[in-house]
Design a protein around this motif. Sequence first.
Motif, mmCIF file in Angstrom:
data_model
loop_
_atom_site.group_PDB
_atom_site.id
_atom_site.type_symbol
_atom_site.label_atom_id
_atom_site.label_comp_id
_atom_site.label_asym_id
_atom_site.label_seq_id
_atom_site.Cartn_x
_atom_site.Cartn_y
_atom_site.Cartn_z
ATOM 1 N N GLU A 195 50.238 28.051 12.926
ATOM 2 C CA GLU A 195 51.586 27.817 12.423
ATOM 3 C C GLU A 195 52.030 28.883 11.429
ATOM 4 O OE1 GLU A 195 51.190 23.967 10.730
ATOM 5 O OE2 GLU A 195 50.636 23.016 12.633
ATOM 6 N N ALA A 196 51.162 29.828 11.127
ATOM 7 C CA ALA A 196 51.453 30.932 10.217
ATOM 8 C C ALA A 196 50.435 32.030 10.521
ATOM 9 C CB ALA A 196 51.366 30.488 8.758
ATOM 10 N N PHE A 197 50.567 33.149 9.829
ATOM 11 C CA PHE A 197 49.647 34.270 10.034
ATOM 12 C C PHE A 197 49.409 34.925 8.680
ATOM 13 C CE2 PHE A 197 48.470 38.617 11.364
ATOM 14 C CZ PHE A 197 47.512 38.325 12.328
ATOM 15 N N VAL A 198 48.159 35.343 8.431
ATOM 16 C CA VAL A 198 47.777 35.899 7.136
ATOM 17 C C VAL A 198 47.780 37.422 7.196
ATOM 18 C CG1 VAL A 198 46.044 35.950 5.306
ATOM 19 C CG2 VAL A 198 46.295 33.906 6.736
ATOM 20 N N LEU A 199 48.438 38.027 6.234
ATOM 21 C CA LEU A 199 48.377 39.467 6.028
ATOM 22 C C LEU A 199 47.728 39.700 4.673
ATOM 23 C CD1 LEU A 199 49.042 42.445 6.545
ATOM 24 C CD2 LEU A 199 51.318 42.009 5.566
ATOM 25 N N GLN A 200 46.502 40.210 4.694
ATOM 26 C CA GLN A 200 45.761 40.484 3.462
ATOM 27 C C GLN A 200 45.504 41.976 3.392
ATOM 28 O OE1 GLN A 200 42.023 38.420 3.147
ATOM 29 N NE2 GLN A 200 41.749 38.910 1.003
ATOM 30 N N GLY A 201 45.968 42.619 2.318
ATOM 31 C CA GLY A 201 45.812 44.061 2.248
ATOM 32 C C GLY A 201 45.791 44.586 0.832
ATOM 33 N N GLY A 202 45.200 45.752 0.684
ATOM 34 C CA GLY A 202 45.138 46.412 -0.613
ATOM 35 C C GLY A 202 44.002 47.414 -0.635
ATOM 36 N N ASP A 203 43.700 47.912 -1.824
ATOM 37 C CA ASP A 203 42.698 48.964 -1.974
ATOM 38 C C ASP A 203 41.300 48.510 -1.605
ATOM 39 O OD1 ASP A 203 43.934 51.387 -2.953
ATOM 40 O OD2 ASP A 203 44.523 50.205 -4.685
ATOM 41 N N CYS A 204 40.523 49.467 -1.131
ATOM 42 C CA CYS A 204 39.090 49.245 -0.969
ATOM 43 C C CYS A 204 38.489 48.885 -2.317
ATOM 44 C CB CYS A 204 38.440 50.497 -0.411
ATOM 45 S SG CYS A 204 36.657 50.544 -0.623
ATOM 46 N N ALA A 205 38.736 49.713 -3.310
ATOM 47 C CA ALA A 205 38.269 49.465 -4.674
ATOM 48 C C ALA A 205 39.367 49.902 -5.626
ATOM 49 C CB ALA A 205 36.980 50.231 -4.957
ATOM 50 N N GLU A 206 39.912 48.962 -6.372
ATOM 51 C CA GLU A 206 40.950 49.300 -7.336
ATOM 52 C C GLU A 206 40.361 50.143 -8.473
ATOM 53 O OE1 GLU A 206 44.168 45.990 -7.845
ATOM 54 O OE2 GLU A 206 42.208 45.015 -7.742
ATOM 55 N N GLN A 250 39.913 43.628 -7.439
ATOM 56 C CA GLN A 250 39.011 44.266 -6.489
ATOM 57 C C GLN A 250 38.384 45.507 -7.124
ATOM 58 O OE1 GLN A 250 37.856 43.078 -3.788
ATOM 59 N NE2 GLN A 250 36.753 44.858 -3.071
ATOM 60 N N TYR A 251 37.572 45.260 -8.146
ATOM 61 C CA TYR A 251 37.014 46.358 -8.939
ATOM 62 C C TYR A 251 35.518 46.579 -8.722
ATOM 63 C CZ TYR A 251 41.382 45.676 -11.493
ATOM 64 O OH TYR A 251 42.697 45.534 -11.827
ATOM 65 N N LEU A 260 35.788 43.065 -19.620
ATOM 66 C CA LEU A 260 37.007 42.724 -20.339
ATOM 67 C C LEU A 260 38.160 43.636 -19.928
ATOM 68 C CD1 LEU A 260 35.419 42.127 -23.851
ATOM 69 C CD2 LEU A 260 36.367 40.388 -22.343
ATOM 70 N N ASP A 261 37.854 44.917 -19.705
ATOM 71 C CA ASP A 261 38.891 45.830 -19.231
ATOM 72 C C ASP A 261 39.442 45.349 -17.885
ATOM 73 O OD1 ASP A 261 38.404 47.402 -21.451
ATOM 74 O OD2 ASP A 261 37.124 48.827 -20.372
ATOM 75 N N ALA A 262 38.556 44.892 -17.007
ATOM 76 C CA ALA A 262 38.989 44.404 -15.693
ATOM 77 C C ALA A 262 39.918 43.206 -15.844
ATOM 78 C CB ALA A 262 37.783 44.037 -14.841
ATOM 79 N N TYR A 263 39.575 42.326 -16.753
ATOM 80 C CA TYR A 263 40.431 41.156 -16.992
ATOM 81 C C TYR A 263 41.823 41.595 -17.438
ATOM 82 C CZ TYR A 263 42.498 37.165 -19.363
ATOM 83 O OH TYR A 263 43.375 36.183 -19.771
ATOM 84 N N HIS A 264 41.899 42.493 -18.400
ATOM 85 C CA HIS A 264 43.195 42.889 -18.946
ATOM 86 C C HIS A 264 44.027 43.676 -17.924
ATOM 87 C CE1 HIS A 264 42.460 41.250 -22.868
ATOM 88 N NE2 HIS A 264 41.334 41.933 -23.005
#
Length: 448
Positions: free
Chosen positions: A64-75, A116-117, A159-163
């Motif tokens: 009933e829907a379709f997922v598009l998931q995308g972004g960097d390999c590693a941010e 995604q770090y 902590l850097d990743a969180y911020h």
Amino acid sequence: MTQTDLEAAGVDSFLSCEAKQQPIWPDADALRRATDRLREVPPLVFAGEADVLREQLAAAGRGEAFVLQGGDCAEIFSDATADRIRNKIKTILQMAVVLTYGASTPIIKIGRMAGQYAKPRSSNDETRDGVTLPAYRGDIVNSSAFTLESRTPDPQRLLDAYHVSAATLNLIRAFTTGGFADLRSVHSWNQGFAANPAYAKYERTASEIDRAVRFMAAAGGDFDALKTVELFSSHEALLLDYERALTRIDSRSGLAYDCSAHFLWIGERTRDLDGAHVEFMSKIHNPIGVKLGPTTKPADALALAARLNPDNIPGRLTFVARMGADNVREVLPSLVEAVRDAGVVVTWMSDPMHGNTFTSESGYKTRKFDTILDEVAGFFEVHRAAGTVPGGIHVELTGDDVTEVMGGTEEIDDEGLARRYETKVDPRLNHQQSLEMAFKVSELLSQR
């Protein structure tokens, strides 16, 4: 929320299991200080948002829907700029419009963003010219520069990743709710880009959408729903120190949620049934995914489903097939059929990137665009033959005009890779290739 609450929920049971792909932190006191602080900070996402995504993923599992998931390999921390984040969101939204209009299907948009770090590595160390240093495990752990100081795992980076994640999510929410994503503006999104066949094809579709929207407006339609979009966050739940520290008890339900992202997945290298990652993910109530590579057996898939979704809740579990184009038509059918025949409720997605990586003659880690498309086509063929639902795609992409994947309308060749090869880990589709993929998947969806 107290530590006792999380202990009562069984969240720390993973501590007695083997945890693969974890960094060797040199300073235990610094790690403790960082994770203690993370336990106190506000959540990055909320349980209610994760529940909404679970319901939408359930719809994708039913077709009933379709997922598009995308972004960097590693941010990369330094890449978390307004322009780069905007370009990535823009690319995902453009792809979603193509898919929605071409297939008349609602598109669930999930970014590999704001978390995604961390990246798995084949070795704990890397050697160059006789010098051996810790491997680069992503910006959440260390830096890619090949020096001892840069490569030493630093808990402050948690902590850097969180911020950085918080800032990224703030921009995502601003862009998706502040008018940038208004469907009525879609016809202007491609202005300023060079003319080529891929863009011309998208421009025609955009014009058709624009005419349809204008007609509906003239007819008195209500367009409030077209002014904003939902874009959920996701990443691989690899670094357990970080994921555990951001786990919270939902005040409504009393259940544990990993509030670092809406959707989290277990990678191919850490999906051991008795491993710490599977154990940890079994205790949180986010919608979750598991990457399944070509060595996966039907019994493995069924055992993972039993551990991670024992109540067979729709939308809770997504299997992400990353077989490689050479394997998808041979290996995936037995997995899909076993899951189908057992009555296991999952949403199936295709990751056509990770199984198709190779090193070019000039030494660049790359992929071929046609091979990526072939794996997607094979994924749809398998589900069509089994009478099951191809629920989405999971791709590594960027909104920038990089040259990391060979092929596409630009016909990027081995020599062309050197023009703008920017990734620190795996090659990504650029903006144009991402749109080309959207058109291909749109055609496959229309035949689903």
